[in-house]
Structures are given as C-alpha cells and as structure tokens.
Design a protein around this motif. Structure first.
Motif, PDB file in Angstrom:
ATOM      1  N   VAL A  51       0.858  -1.185   0.000  1.00 47.68           N
ATOM      2  CA  VAL A  51       0.000   0.000   0.000  1.00 47.68           C
ATOM      3  C   VAL A  51       0.896   1.237   0.000  1.00 47.68           C
ATOM      4  O   VAL A  51       1.859   1.316   0.766  1.00 47.68           O
ATOM      5  N   LEU A  52       0.569   2.194  -0.848  1.00 54.08           N
ATOM      6  CA  LEU A  52       1.356   3.420  -0.958  1.00 54.08           C
ATOM      7  C   LEU A  52       0.553   4.601  -0.427  1.00 54.08           C
ATOM      8  O   LEU A  52      -0.589   4.810  -0.821  1.00 54.08           O
ATOM      9  N   THR A  53       1.140   5.366   0.480  1.00 52.44           N
ATOM     10  CA  THR A  53       0.513   6.595   0.955  1.00 52.44           C
ATOM     11  C   THR A  53       1.212   7.792   0.342  1.00 52.44           C
ATOM     12  O   THR A  53       2.451   7.860   0.301  1.00 52.44           O
ATOM     13  N   MET A  64       4.336   1.940   2.025  1.00 55.86           N
ATOM     14  CA  MET A  64       5.365   2.711   1.328  1.00 55.86           C
ATOM     15  C   MET A  64       4.884   4.159   1.252  1.00 55.86           C
ATOM     16  O   MET A  64       3.695   4.415   1.392  1.00 55.86           O
ATOM     17  N   SER A  65       5.780   5.103   1.009  1.00 57.19           N
ATOM     18  CA  SER A  65       5.366   6.493   1.145  1.00 57.19           C
ATOM     19  C   SER A  65       5.930   7.393   0.062  1.00 57.19           C
ATOM     20  O   SER A  65       7.050   7.225  -0.403  1.00 57.19           O
ATOM     21  N   VAL A  66       5.105   8.361  -0.309  1.00 56.57           N
ATOM     22  CA  VAL A  66       5.498   9.508  -1.127  1.00 56.57           C
ATOM     23  C   VAL A  66       5.207  10.743  -0.292  1.00 56.57           C
ATOM     24  O   VAL A  66       4.052  11.042   0.011  1.00 56.57           O
ATOM     25  N   LEU A  67       6.238  11.440   0.094  1.00 56.27           N
ATOM     26  CA  LEU A  67       6.091  12.608   0.955  1.00 56.27           C
ATOM     27  C   LEU A  67       5.734  13.830   0.117  1.00 56.27           C
ATOM     28  O   LEU A  67       6.413  14.133  -0.866  1.00 56.27           O
ATOM     29  N   THR A  68       4.650  14.516   0.477  1.00 58.86           N
ATOM     30  CA  THR A  68       4.220  15.697  -0.261  1.00 58.86           C
ATOM     31  C   THR A  68       4.531  16.993   0.465  1.00 58.86           C
ATOM     32  O   THR A  68       4.609  18.047  -0.164  1.00 58.86           O
ATOM     33  N   ALA A  69       4.662  16.922   1.777  1.00 58.94           N
ATOM     34  CA  ALA A  69       4.904  18.124   2.573  1.00 58.94           C
ATOM     35  C   ALA A  69       5.499  17.727   3.913  1.00 58.94           C
ATOM     36  O   ALA A  69       5.307  16.599   4.387  1.00 58.94           O
ATOM     37  N   ALA A 105       9.715  16.305  -7.081  1.00 61.37           N
ATOM     38  CA  ALA A 105      10.109  15.371  -6.026  1.00 61.37           C
ATOM     39  C   ALA A 105       9.005  14.369  -5.736  1.00 61.37           C
ATOM     40  O   ALA A 105       9.266  13.192  -5.473  1.00 61.37           O
ATOM     41  N   VAL A 106       7.757  14.827  -5.773  1.00 63.94           N
ATOM     42  CA  VAL A 106       6.622  13.923  -5.547  1.00 63.94           C
ATOM     43  C   VAL A 106       6.519  12.917  -6.684  1.00 63.94           C
ATOM     44  O   VAL A 106       6.347  11.712  -6.460  1.00 63.94           O
ATOM     45  N   SER A 123       9.391   5.936  -8.544  1.00 65.01           N
ATOM     46  CA  SER A 123      10.404   5.061  -7.973  1.00 65.01           C
ATOM     47  C   SER A 123       9.775   3.839  -7.323  1.00 65.01           C
ATOM     48  O   SER A 123      10.221   2.702  -7.525  1.00 65.01           O
ATOM     49  N   VAL A 124       8.713   4.057  -6.565  1.00 63.60           N
ATOM     50  CA  VAL A 124       8.043   2.965  -5.862  1.00 63.60           C
ATOM     51  C   VAL A 124       7.191   2.128  -6.810  1.00 63.60           C
ATOM     52  O   VAL A 124       7.310   0.898  -6.870  1.00 63.60           O
ATOM     53  N   VAL A 125       6.335   2.775  -7.571  1.00 65.52           N
ATOM     54  CA  VAL A 125       5.358   2.044  -8.383  1.00 65.52           C
ATOM     55  C   VAL A 125       6.024   1.277  -9.506  1.00 65.52           C
ATOM     56  O   VAL A 125       5.656   0.126  -9.799  1.00 65.52           O
ATOM     57  N   ASP A 126       7.033   1.860 -10.149  1.00 71.69           N
ATOM     58  CA  ASP A 126       7.643   1.205 -11.301  1.00 71.69           C
ATOM     59  C   ASP A 126       8.486  -0.006 -10.922  1.00 71.69           C
ATOM     60  O   ASP A 126       8.642  -0.938 -11.724  1.00 71.69           O
TER      61      ASP A 126
END
Length: 289
Positions: free
Chosen positions: A22-24, A51-56, A75-76, A82-85
């Motif tokens: 799961v990606l947040t 897993m994480s994508v930092l937005t702020a 950056a987002v 990077s994660v999904v691919d």
C-alpha cells in the motif's frame, strides 16, 4: 585443549512472499499521530507493507501545526515513480496535498496506476489549521475525486467541497450525493463530528447501495489521526482483496478500537493508538478471505 567445532553457517530459508503493498501519498506529521506516520503504522498493523510519497513536511505537535512546507512536484513524481515502477502497489491512499499543482500531479499519477485509490481530501488539521490552499479546492473536485475509488471526507471537508452542511443523518445522504457528483466510485461521509448521540455514524455509498457504519462513541479527546487512520485502513483492506464495503467495515472497526485506546501525549490532543490490536492480541495479519 581440543579445538572447538567449526561454526556452521545459518540454514538458508526460502524468501517469504511479500505482503500486500500500500502506498501513501501524504504529508509528514512530526508528532507521529497523523499523516505519513499514522498511515504507515496502520498499514503495518493490518498486515500490509506500507510505502510512502512525501508531499509536505509539517512542524506539528499535540497543540497544532506550527509550520508546513510542501515539496516540489518533481520530487513527488520521482518518489511515486520510484516505488510504483519497481515495487508495484495493490492500493494507494492520498492525504495532505497542499496545493493545486500537487493535487493535479497526484491525480495524473493515480489515473495511470492500476490499483484502487482511497482519497482523503484533507483540508484542515484536527486543530483547525489549514492544510490545503483554497485555490486547490477546484482541482480536488475536478481532477482528484474523479480518479478515486473511495473518497473519505469528514463533515468540514464536505462543506468545503460541496457547500452542504451536515447536521443529521439525512443530511449525510445529501452530502454523499454531492460528493459523488464529482466522480468517485464510492464515498464515505464520516459523521464523527455530528453533535450528540451515543454512536459515531459513517455513510458508505456508491449512489445505489448504502452501508451505515455505526460504532460506540468513545469519550476520549485523544483522537489525533482518525481520518488518516481510517483511509489507510480502508486502503489496506482493498490491497488485501476485500470489496469496498468489506474494507470499509473492517476499517471502521479498526479505527474505533484505536480511538478507544487513544492516549495523552504532550499538552494538547493525543493520538489514537495504532497498535491497540497488538496489545489485546487481535492483530489482523492473516490473508483476507
């Protein structure tokens, strides 16, 4: 003295199959109660790999948000790709997106990802601090909500997005219709802020079927992170193969227990307890049926 026996290398074991992923895509809460931190704790508690994508980045504690700095769109995008691919995802959850540019970039990424998306249209913090620019509201309506499998607004966010003021359960139906008009497949109208009553009532609907999710209302002021936790729990359920209604019911049960076990931290509103099931021995980590 006899020589000691040689040490044997550890036996090799077969690599374990990875749990559902799961990606947040959300902001950081430095106090650890909401945002990315709450999302990852919830995902772990519910048997998935977060897993994480930092937005702020926020400077945040139990008293409120003292500062917030959004990340560049590039950056987002880079974190997401990077994660999904490489790793892939079974579900994505979005939280704080801050600006119209970030909302539109994330909506585009979600549209190109073959996985259910749970959109928590975060507008304000538990303490009333703005986490979404007013200029971004139209982008949420026209870009983000149409790619959502499930949208999970609270009553303040419903009012922000649709102008509908919810004061009763009947109003929740009207609010759900107004949100669904923007295009999500399902919506959960979170009724935790409804005044009075001994129940916390949420409405899940796709416009044709309704599921009323009810739980006891716990007398505990330490509820920081409830919205992030519910949306992440719902995404974890979808990643494990549950239907939307099944995932929503399980998420409601999990967040209700977390609210009941919420604890004081700092001088203000403490967080819900994401580890409550580990403490009472009912952790749900088995594969979903």
């Amino acid at each position: 003295m006899a020589p000691s026996a040689p040490t044997r290398p550890p036996a090799r074991t077969a690599a374990r199959t990875a749990p559902p992923r799961v990606l947040t895509v959300a902001g950081s809460d430095s106090g650890g109660g909401a945002g990315i931190q709450a999302d990852l704790k919830t995902m772990l508690a519910l048997g998935t790999h977060g897993m994480s994508v930092l937005t702020a980045v926020t400077a945040q504690n139990s008293l409120g948000v003292q500062g917030a700095w959004e990340l560049p769109v590039a950056a987002v995008r880079a974190q997401y790709r990077s994660v999904v691919d490489d790793i892939g995802v079974q579900a994505v959850k979005t939280g704080m997106l801050a600006s119209a540019e970030l909302v539109e970039a994330v909506a585009e990424l979600l549209a190109g990802t073959d996985a259910p998306a749970v959109v928590d249209p975060v507008g304000v913090s538990k303490h009333g601090d703005a986490l979404l620019a007013a200029s971004a509201l139209d982008s949420v309506r026209t870009k983000l909500l149409p790619v959502a499998t499930v949208a999970t607004p609270n009553l303040d966010e419903v009012a922000q997005l649709t102008g509908v003021r919810v004061r009763s359960e009947d109003d929740m139906r009207r609010a759900a219709g107004a949100v669904l008009a923007y295009g999500p497949a399902w919506v959960v109208i979170k009724g935790g802020h409804l005044p009075g009553g001994h129940e916390a009532v949420d409405l899940l609907t796709d416009g044709s079927e309704e599921h009323w999710l009810r739980s006891p209302r716990h007398d505990n002021r330490h509820t920081h992170g409830t919205g992030c936790t519910l949306a992440s729990a719902l995404a974890a359920g979808l990643a494990r193969g549950r239907s939307v209604p099944e995932a929503a019911r399980a998420a409601k049960e999990y967040v209700t227990g977390a609210i009941a076990a919420g604890f004081a931290l700092g001088g203000g509103i403490g967080p819900v307890d994401h580890a409550w099931r580990f403490r009472d021995g009912t952790a749900d980590t088995a594969p979903a049926p």
